[in-house]
Design a protein around this motif. Structure first.
Motif, short mmCIF file in Angstrom:
data_model
loop_
_atom_site.label_atom_id
_atom_site.label_comp_id
_atom_site.label_asym_id
_atom_site.label_seq_id
_atom_site.Cartn_x
_atom_site.Cartn_y
_atom_site.Cartn_z
N ASN A 33 4.29 -6.97 -5.59
CA ASN A 33 3.27 -6.22 -4.82
C ASN A 33 3.77 -6.12 -3.35
O ASN A 33 3.23 -5.57 -2.43
CB ASN A 33 2.05 -6.68 -5.17
N THR A 34 4.09 -7.40 -2.88
CA THR A 34 4.43 -7.76 -1.54
C THR A 34 5.60 -6.65 -0.90
O THR A 34 5.53 -6.47 0.26
CB THR A 34 4.97 -9.16 -1.26
N ARG A 35 6.06 -5.92 -1.98
CA ARG A 35 7.19 -4.91 -1.43
C ARG A 35 6.72 -3.64 -2.10
O ARG A 35 7.22 -2.71 -2.06
CB ARG A 35 8.54 -5.18 -1.67
N GLY A 36 5.38 -3.55 -2.45
CA GLY A 36 4.70 -2.26 -2.78
C GLY A 36 5.09 -1.87 -4.15
O GLY A 36 5.26 -0.50 -4.54
N VAL A 37 5.90 -2.83 -5.13
CA VAL A 37 6.06 -2.40 -6.56
C VAL A 37 5.28 -3.06 -7.41
O VAL A 37 4.83 -4.02 -7.26
CB VAL A 37 7.49 -3.03 -6.57
N ASP A 38 4.92 -1.92 -8.38
CA ASP A 38 3.95 -2.66 -9.40
C ASP A 38 4.67 -2.00 -10.94
O ASP A 38 3.76 -2.21 -11.88
CB ASP A 38 2.61 -2.23 -9.28
N ARG A 314 12.65 -1.94 10.30
CA ARG A 314 11.83 -2.44 9.39
C ARG A 314 11.75 -3.90 8.81
O ARG A 314 12.86 -4.35 8.67
CB ARG A 314 12.36 -1.57 8.07
N ASP A 315 10.46 -4.18 8.65
CA ASP A 315 10.53 -5.64 8.13
C ASP A 315 10.81 -5.72 6.84
O ASP A 315 10.59 -4.64 5.98
CB ASP A 315 8.90 -6.13 8.28
N ILE A 316 11.17 -6.92 6.18
CA ILE A 316 11.62 -6.98 4.74
C ILE A 316 10.72 -8.47 4.45
O ILE A 316 10.99 -9.38 4.92
CB ILE A 316 13.25 -7.31 4.60
N PRO A 317 9.87 -8.13 3.17
CA PRO A 317 9.14 -9.34 2.97
C PRO A 317 10.21 -10.58 2.02
O PRO A 317 9.64 -10.86 0.77
CB PRO A 317 8.02 -8.74 1.95
N GLY A 318 11.08 -10.81 2.62
CA GLY A 318 12.11 -11.70 2.02
C GLY A 318 13.47 -11.28 2.25
O GLY A 318 13.69 -10.86 3.31
N MET A 319 14.58 -11.91 1.48
CA MET A 319 15.74 -11.54 1.92
C MET A 319 16.10 -9.89 1.56
O MET A 319 16.95 -9.42 2.31
CB MET A 319 16.68 -12.52 1.12
N GLY A 320 15.67 -9.32 0.66
CA GLY A 320 16.08 -8.13 0.18
C GLY A 320 16.81 -7.86 -1.15
O GLY A 320 17.04 -6.69 -1.39
N MET A 321 17.11 -9.02 -1.83
CA MET A 321 17.67 -8.98 -2.92
C MET A 321 16.92 -8.23 -4.10
O MET A 321 17.46 -8.05 -5.11
CB MET A 321 18.47 -10.28 -3.26
N PHE A 322 15.69 -8.39 -4.00
CA PHE A 322 14.83 -7.98 -5.03
C PHE A 322 14.96 -6.41 -5.15
O PHE A 322 14.48 -6.04 -6.50
CB PHE A 322 13.24 -8.15 -4.86
N TRP A 323 15.18 -5.57 -4.39
CA TRP A 323 15.36 -4.22 -4.82
C TRP A 323 16.50 -3.96 -5.70
O TRP A 323 16.28 -2.89 -6.55
CB TRP A 323 15.38 -3.58 -3.48
N GLU A 324 17.58 -4.76 -5.53
CA GLU A 324 18.58 -4.44 -6.71
C GLU A 324 18.23 -4.92 -8.02
O GLU A 324 18.41 -4.25 -9.02
CB GLU A 324 19.97 -5.05 -6.39
N ALA A 325 17.33 -6.04 -8.07
CA ALA A 325 16.74 -6.53 -9.23
C ALA A 325 15.75 -5.45 -9.67
O ALA A 325 15.93 -5.33 -11.01
CB ALA A 325 16.15 -7.92 -8.99
N ASP A 326 15.30 -4.94 -8.80
CA ASP A 326 13.98 -3.92 -9.22
C ASP A 326 14.64 -2.63 -10.03
O ASP A 326 14.32 -2.17 -11.02
CB ASP A 326 13.18 -3.15 -8.22
N GLU A 327 16.08 -2.36 -9.44
CA GLU A 327 16.73 -1.32 -9.93
C GLU A 327 17.27 -1.37 -11.36
O GLU A 327 17.29 -0.74 -12.32
CB GLU A 327 18.06 -0.96 -8.99
N CYS A 328 17.64 -2.93 -11.55
CA CYS A 328 18.07 -3.28 -13.13
C CYS A 328 16.91 -2.93 -14.05
O CYS A 328 17.24 -2.40 -14.89
CB CYS A 328 18.65 -4.84 -12.82
N ALA A 329 15.95 -3.48 -13.30
CA ALA A 329 14.60 -3.56 -14.37
C ALA A 329 14.54 -2.16 -14.78
O ALA A 329 14.44 -1.62 -16.05
CB ALA A 329 13.36 -4.03 -13.75
#
Ligand SMILES: NC(=O)c1ccc[n+]([C@@H]2O[C@H](COP(=O)([O-])OP(=O)(O)OC[C@H]3O[C@@H](n4cnc5c(N)ncnc54)[C@H](OP(=O)(O)O)[C@@H]3O)[C@@H](O)[C@H]2O)c1
Length: 379
Positions: A33-38, A314-329
């Motif tokens: 949710n911190t990156r607007g993903v649910d 743009r600010d990033i709520p972390g390193m930014g590796m979660f977006w590739e993980a979200d893509e995998c999911a």
């Protein structure tokens, strides 16, 4: 991407416990949710170290993974864990082929760190194996899944900067190579497929490919011709500086991808040197500020009255590796075996380019890590 239904959760097994594995796990454990993903979520259910189960346990504890997560003292045990859906391969590039084959043969989906493999022949076998086993496989070029990358690809694809005739991209990190890396560090160690190109140059190539290859309709994507120059580190023979000029059909657009361990894309750390990537079109250009692996700022510079100068951070709520993980999911949820952000075919074309640069500059890695034989001892 907000939805009302329960998020689709995938269960990760982490193969290796080095630096990037820790960064990745920290990002995985952040609340989506911190990156607007649910719509998707992640769980770390196991980690393995090639050295000991204790090392894997310490890793899981250090990054505050759930107490139920299993710690293994070998990669072979990890790939047999029935609770693991997908394995993140975080070993040096020299080991990606053997470790990814192990995971695929264990019927696990795989996200494998960049550079995908040591050479294109290995990458092709990984893809064939994923196809044969009907498994998901993706090279972890996390940069492609950043909102800025997606936004800029769409912007360029819409034609707003006109026809793109040239892309220049640099990722060079100034190091005192001798004192920082010596001869054993994976950045310069030939036994670990060390060198600037496979480690950093892949990101320069990523920016070139995103705009001169990826955004074209598939039928128009053609591999580029390659000219290159390399300087080698005298103590190991790994490349310390590599410059690549690519010529992409059908427009003969130029891609210039550079990388170096000796000089910096951003020498004073203040962007004084300007952008690290310039995507140059007939109506204007997109400038991306470095480091190119983690884009947080870009500028649109108009050459045409219809374009406005924009400077966006743009600010990033972390390193930014979660977006590739979200893509995998999302790919697993939707039954996709490859990501459209970086298809198997594009990963292989990029590996082919790096093979050609190595051929032109006579850079060969030891036979064992160039080999396509699987399995081999010592991995
Ligand atoms: N996406 C990114 O931004 C990013 C950033 C840095 C690195 N990377 C990539 O991630 C990979 C790992 O990089 P890293 O910086 O995490 O390296 P690292 O700190 O050296 O960790 C690599 C890990 O691989 C395992 N390993 C297995 N066999 C090994 C061997 N013979 N020599 C060394 N390590 C071995 C070790 O874990 P165990 O002892 O637990 O088995 C080691 O801790 C590389 O392919 C690199 O290109 C990506």
């Amino acid at each position: 991407m907000a939805t009302n239904s329960k998020p689709y959760k995938i269960r990760w097994g982490i193969l290796a416990t080095g630096w990037i594995a820790g960064v990745f796990v920290e990002d995985l454990l952040k609340d989506p949710n911190t990156r607007g993903v649910d719509d998707v979520a992640h769980e770390v259910v196991a980690a393995a170290s090639s050295s000991s189960a204790e090392r894997a346990r310490n890793f899981l504890d250090e990054f505050k993974c759930p107490k139920s997560a299993k710690a293994y003292g070998s990669y072979k045990e990890l790939v047999k864990d029935p609770n693991v859906d997908i394995i993140y391969v975080a070993t040096p590039h020299s080991h990606h082929y053997q470790n990814t084959m192990l995971a695929l043969e264990g019927d696990k989906h795989v996200l494998c760190e960049k550079a995908f493999t040591t050479n294109a022949a290995q990458a092709k076998i990984l893809v064939d194996t994923a196809k044969k086993k009907d498994l998901f496989l993706m090279e972890a070029v996390w940069t492609r899944y950043f909102p800025i990358s997606r936004e800029l690809r769409a912007f360029a694809e819409s034609g707003k900067i006109g026809t793109i005739h040239r892309v220049m991209a640099d990722l060079s990190l100034c190091n005192d190579v001798e004192s920082q890396f010596g001869t054993e560090h994976r950045m310069v160690n030939m036994n670990l497929a060390g060198g600037a190109m496979l480690d950093l140059g892949i990101y320069s190539l990523t920016w070139v490919f995103q705009f001169l290859y990826h955004i074209l309709p598939p039928s128009e994507r053609k591999p580029p011709t390659v000219a290159s120059s390399m300087t080698k580190y005298s103590k190991t023979g790994a490349d310390e500086s590599t410059s690549i000029i690519l010529n992409f059909p059908p427009l003969h657009s130029h891609g210039i991808a550079t990388t170096s361990l000796r000089v910096a894309y951003n020498p004073d750390g203040k962007d004084t040197a300007g952008p690290a990537a310039r995507i140059q079109g007939t109506k204007g250009e997109i400038q991306v500020f470095g480091p190119l692996y983690r884009p947080t700022r870009y500028r649109i510079v108009p050459h045409d009255d219809l374009l406005k100068l924009e400077d966006v951070t743009r600010d990033i709520p972390g390193m930014g590796m979660f977006w590739e993980a979200d893509e995998c999911a999302r790919c697993l949820r939707d039954g996709k075996k490859q990501s459209q952000g970086l298809t198997w075919e594009e990963s292989i074309v990029i590996m082919d380019v790096m093979d050609e640069v190595r051929r032109q500059n006579k850079l060969e890695y030891p036979e064992k890590i160039e080999s396509t034989t699987y399995p081999l001892d010592g991995f």
